[in-house]
Design an enzyme around this catalytic site. Structure first.
Site, PDB file in Angstrom:
ATOM      1  N   ARG A  73       2.156   8.585  -7.013  1.00 21.25           N
ATOM      2  CA  ARG A  73       1.732   9.837  -7.695  1.00 21.25           C
ATOM      3  C   ARG A  73       2.040   9.948  -9.185  1.00 21.25           C
ATOM      4  O   ARG A  73       1.883  11.027  -9.745  1.00 21.25           O
ATOM      5  CB  ARG A  73       2.316  11.050  -6.981  1.00 21.25           C
ATOM      6  CG  ARG A  73       2.156  11.094  -5.480  1.00 21.25           C
ATOM      7  CD  ARG A  73       0.719  11.123  -5.049  1.00 21.25           C
ATOM      8  NE  ARG A  73       0.594  11.353  -3.609  1.00 21.25           N
ATOM      9  CZ  ARG A  73      -0.434  10.921  -2.891  1.00 21.25           C
ATOM     10  NH1 ARG A  73      -1.440  10.255  -3.444  1.00 21.25           N
ATOM     11  NH2 ARG A  73      -0.493  11.180  -1.593  1.00 21.25           N
ATOM     12  N   HIS A  85      -5.317   0.012   6.118  1.00 20.21           N
ATOM     13  CA  HIS A  85      -5.096   0.960   7.224  1.00 20.21           C
ATOM     14  C   HIS A  85      -6.183   0.956   8.318  1.00 20.21           C
ATOM     15  O   HIS A  85      -6.829   1.978   8.576  1.00 20.21           O
ATOM     16  CB  HIS A  85      -4.874   2.383   6.715  1.00 20.21           C
ATOM     17  CG  HIS A  85      -5.748   2.890   5.611  1.00 20.21           C
ATOM     18  ND1 HIS A  85      -7.114   2.797   5.616  1.00 20.21           N
ATOM     19  CD2 HIS A  85      -5.438   3.521   4.444  1.00 20.21           C
ATOM     20  CE1 HIS A  85      -7.608   3.359   4.522  1.00 20.21           C
ATOM     21  NE2 HIS A  85      -6.608   3.789   3.789  1.00 20.21           N
ATOM     22  N   HIS A 127       3.090  14.400  -0.088  1.00 18.40           N
ATOM     23  CA  HIS A 127       2.439  15.669  -0.448  1.00 18.40           C
ATOM     24  C   HIS A 127       3.478  16.779  -0.398  1.00 18.40           C
ATOM     25  O   HIS A 127       4.449  16.685   0.352  1.00 18.40           O
ATOM     26  CB  HIS A 127       1.292  15.983   0.525  1.00 18.40           C
ATOM     27  CG  HIS A 127       0.129  15.052   0.387  1.00 18.40           C
ATOM     28  ND1 HIS A 127      -0.689  15.023  -0.717  1.00 18.40           N
ATOM     29  CD2 HIS A 127      -0.345  14.082   1.211  1.00 18.40           C
ATOM     30  CE1 HIS A 127      -1.625  14.099  -0.572  1.00 18.40           C
ATOM     31  NE2 HIS A 127      -1.431  13.497   0.592  1.00 18.40           N
ATOM     32  N   HIS A 171     -11.225   1.484   0.958  1.00 20.68           N
ATOM     33  CA  HIS A 171     -10.894   2.519   1.941  1.00 20.68           C
ATOM     34  C   HIS A 171     -12.145   2.720   2.809  1.00 20.68           C
ATOM     35  O   HIS A 171     -13.114   3.320   2.359  1.00 20.68           O
ATOM     36  CB  HIS A 171     -10.523   3.804   1.193  1.00 20.68           C
ATOM     37  CG  HIS A 171     -10.213   4.961   2.068  1.00 20.68           C
ATOM     38  ND1 HIS A 171      -8.955   5.522   2.134  1.00 20.68           N
ATOM     39  CD2 HIS A 171     -10.987   5.687   2.917  1.00 20.68           C
ATOM     40  CE1 HIS A 171      -8.970   6.532   2.979  1.00 20.68           C
ATOM     41  NE2 HIS A 171     -10.196   6.659   3.474  1.00 20.68           N
ATOM     42  N   ASP A 184       1.066   2.869   3.595  1.00 22.71           N
ATOM     43  CA  ASP A 184       0.224   3.980   3.137  1.00 22.71           C
ATOM     44  C   ASP A 184       1.075   5.234   2.906  1.00 22.71           C
ATOM     45  O   ASP A 184       0.658   6.356   3.208  1.00 22.71           O
ATOM     46  CB  ASP A 184      -0.923   4.270   4.117  1.00 22.71           C
ATOM     47  CG  ASP A 184      -2.003   5.134   3.474  1.00 22.71           C
ATOM     48  OD1 ASP A 184      -1.942   5.387   2.248  1.00 22.71           O
ATOM     49  OD2 ASP A 184      -2.924   5.565   4.201  1.00 22.71           O
ATOM     50  N   HIS A 235       1.597   5.179  -2.307  1.00 19.98           N
ATOM     51  CA  HIS A 235       1.116   6.126  -3.336  1.00 19.98           C
ATOM     52  C   HIS A 235       2.327   6.770  -3.999  1.00 19.98           C
ATOM     53  O   HIS A 235       3.046   7.531  -3.348  1.00 19.98           O
ATOM     54  CB  HIS A 235       0.232   7.205  -2.693  1.00 19.98           C
ATOM     55  CG  HIS A 235      -0.977   6.649  -1.992  1.00 19.98           C
ATOM     56  ND1 HIS A 235      -2.193   6.492  -2.618  1.00 19.98           N
ATOM     57  CD2 HIS A 235      -1.150   6.188  -0.728  1.00 19.98           C
ATOM     58  CE1 HIS A 235      -3.071   5.974  -1.767  1.00 19.98           C
ATOM     59  NE2 HIS A 235      -2.461   5.778  -0.609  1.00 19.98           N
ATOM     60  N   HIS A 256       0.843  -1.215   0.000  1.00 19.99           N
ATOM     61  CA  HIS A 256       0.000   0.000   0.000  1.00 19.99           C
ATOM     62  C   HIS A 256       0.873   1.259   0.000  1.00 19.99           C
ATOM     63  O   HIS A 256       1.275   1.746   1.050  1.00 19.99           O
ATOM     64  CB  HIS A 256      -0.891  -0.024   1.252  1.00 19.99           C
ATOM     65  CG  HIS A 256      -1.929   1.048   1.275  1.00 19.99           C
ATOM     66  ND1 HIS A 256      -3.121   0.902   1.936  1.00 19.99           N
ATOM     67  CD2 HIS A 256      -1.969   2.295   0.749  1.00 19.99           C
ATOM     68  CE1 HIS A 256      -3.847   2.002   1.797  1.00 19.99           C
ATOM     69  NE2 HIS A 256      -3.153   2.864   1.086  1.00 19.99           N
TER      70      HIS A 256
HETATM   71  O1  DOR Z   1      -4.107   9.916   4.269  1.00 19.93           O
HETATM   72  C1  DOR Z   1      -4.272   9.361   3.199  1.00 19.93           C
HETATM   73  N1  DOR Z   1      -3.662   9.805   2.084  1.00 19.93           N
HETATM   74  N2  DOR Z   1      -5.075   8.303   3.147  1.00 19.93           N
HETATM   75  C2  DOR Z   1      -5.397   7.730   1.994  1.00 19.93           C
HETATM   76  O2  DOR Z   1      -6.108   6.759   1.999  1.00 19.93           O
HETATM   77  C3  DOR Z   1      -4.939   8.316   0.706  1.00 19.93           C
HETATM   78  C4  DOR Z   1      -3.680   9.034   0.907  1.00 19.93           C
HETATM   79  C5  DOR Z   1      -3.278   9.882  -0.282  1.00 19.93           C
HETATM   80  O3  DOR Z   1      -3.396   9.412  -1.413  1.00 19.93           O
HETATM   81  O4  DOR Z   1      -2.777  10.979  -0.064  1.00 19.93           O
END
Ligand code: DOR
Length: 427
Positions: free
Chosen positions: A70, A237, A314, A184, A310, A68, A66
């Site tokens: 981007r 999560h 950002h 989710h 997870d 991300h 899990h």
């Molecule tokens: O906090 C989170 N950010 N939870 C998620 O399920 C998605 C993730 C995101 O993609 O930023």
């Protein structure tokens, strides 16, 4: 940094741990051109580089089911390449990437794009396809075609599939392919625009609360649907005691359910928001000590199957917005092992158990081959010092984003080196 592995390398005096058979053996290891050539008595070789692994544990590379990354769409936060670097820094040589990219991975072409684009990276990246087209929660995506293209699971992660009928169809359709359907679990109306755990503490901070039942109500629905359809769900999560209790109850009924917990949900509580630190804003939110204790108990008794990061990068600009508007998520690949190990060892788990939660357990959920450390297989290893004490600092972050509330935390247990084929990352 990632560097080229010497042509001949001997790992000397380490404890080789195989999480698949749960066995340890003290043995030397000869790696030649990225392939394990010999285990046990290794002939001394003047040309080989030797790493002293006394008191170290050598394990297969970790698997994160899990994360991300981007790409496509928000390469300013993370690319497949920078994500791979962060993964290697955290001991992960296999990562499943979530499809909430821009556009989302909701068709076979985008699944193939991820596989082709990551083919030359030092880790293996497996894409997860969306459950619904555009993650809109309305119409099912072409799950069969995405699986044929290489998707290992489906999920609209970041967003729940709010419509129960759509989720029922997804469970029925995905059964043909024996892949987990990952929802989710946050009921949107019950979440009620909450930005942190609903509690007396959220009232004190003056922030809108997201109650624990927003998760457990949807986990309950999903468990009921899995039971009814015979489908296979994986709960990502998990953050609440209520959800752990429900999953435990349904596992006893032998339905096809697995679950994961993140390092941050076992290692941090809502108290991390004391100073309104947006790095600790995450979905689902950090909860209470009662919840973290229940999550750990769930791992220890097998209710929760594995640990997954997870990892959610950002930008600084986005995370510098006020608490209400900053996006949810924190990076986690680089700190995942050390944070989990620190917390779980204190709770009585062995280092080996923590390794299982990051290797053999996630492999089973995703139907990955259950290979330990074997002769003539590519070197895919971590050298771990289970006793090293260290502080997590900015220089340990290799992700393109830096949004970690773990900075400044003290950890016990450190990955000294990660080897993936002909590539290596040394901390
Ligand atoms: O906090 C989170 N950010 N939870 C998620 O399920 C998605 C993730 C995101 O993609 O930023």
């Amino acid at each position: 940094m990632i560097s080229k592995l010497p042509a001949s390398l001997i790992l000397e005096g380490g404890n080789l741990y195989d999480p698949f058979s749960d066995t340890s053996v003290k043995a030397n290891l000869l790696i030649h051109n990225g392939v394990i050539k010999q285990i046990g008595k290794v002939k001394p070789d003047k040309l080989a580089k030797v790493i002293d692994c006394t008191n170290k544990i050598i394990t297969p590379g970790f698997i994160d089911i899990h994360a991300h990354f981007r790409e496509p769409g928000r390469e300013d936060k993370e690319t497949l390449e920078t994500g791979a670097l962060a993964a290697m820094a955290g001991g992960f040589t296999t990562v499943c990437v979530m499809p909430n990219t821009d556009p989302p991975l909701d068709n076979p072409e985008s699944i193939r794009y991820i596989i082709e684009k990551s083919a030359d990276l030092p880790i293996t990246i497996h894409p997860i396809g969306t459950i619904t087209l555009g993650q809109k929660g309305e119409e099912l995506a072409e799950i069969g075609e995405m699986v044929a293209a290489g998707a290992v699971a489906v999920s609209d992660d970041g967003l729940p599939v709010q419509n129960g009928q759509v989720f029922r169809y997804a469970l029925e359709y995905a059964q043909k392919y024996n892949i987990p359907v990952i929802n989710h679990a946050e009921d949107i109306p019950l979440r009620n625009d909450g930005v942190m755990n609903e509690s007396a503490f959220s009232t004190r901070l003056g922030l809108p609360g997201n109650p624990d039942i927003s998760e457990s109500v949807m986990v309950f629905r999903d468990l009921e649907l899995a039971d009814y359809t015979g489908g296979r769900i994986h709960v990502p999560h998990v953050s609440t005691k209520r959800s752990v209790e429900l999953i435990r109850r349904y596992k006893a009924k032998n339905i096809q359910v697995t679950a994961e917990v993140t390092p941050h949900h076992i290692g941090l509580t809502q108290e991390a928001l004391r100073e309104y630190d947006t790095h600790a804003k995450v979905a689902p939110p950090l909860r209470t000590k009662t919840d973290t204790e229940a999550l750990i108990e769930g791992l220890l008794d097998g209710t929760i199957d594995c640990i997954a990061t997870d990892h959610a990068p950002h930008t600084i600009e986005e995370k510098e917005m006020n608490f209400i508007h900053a996006p949810c998520g924190m990076i986690g690949l680089e700190s995942a092992f050390a944070l989990s190990h620190t917390v779980l060892r204190q709770a009585g788990a062995s280092t080996e158990k923590v390794i299982q939660w990051l290797t053999s357990k996630p492999a089973r959920i995703m139907n990955f081959p259950l290979n330990g450390i074997e002769e003539n297989s590519p070197a895919n290893l971590n050298i771990i010092d289970p006793e090293e004490e260290w502080e997590f600092k900015p220089e340990h972050i290799h992700s393109r984003s830096k949004n970690s509330p773990m900075l400044g935390m003290k950890f016990k247990g450190r990955i000294q080196q990660t080897i993936s084929g002909k590539k290596s990352f040394k901390s």
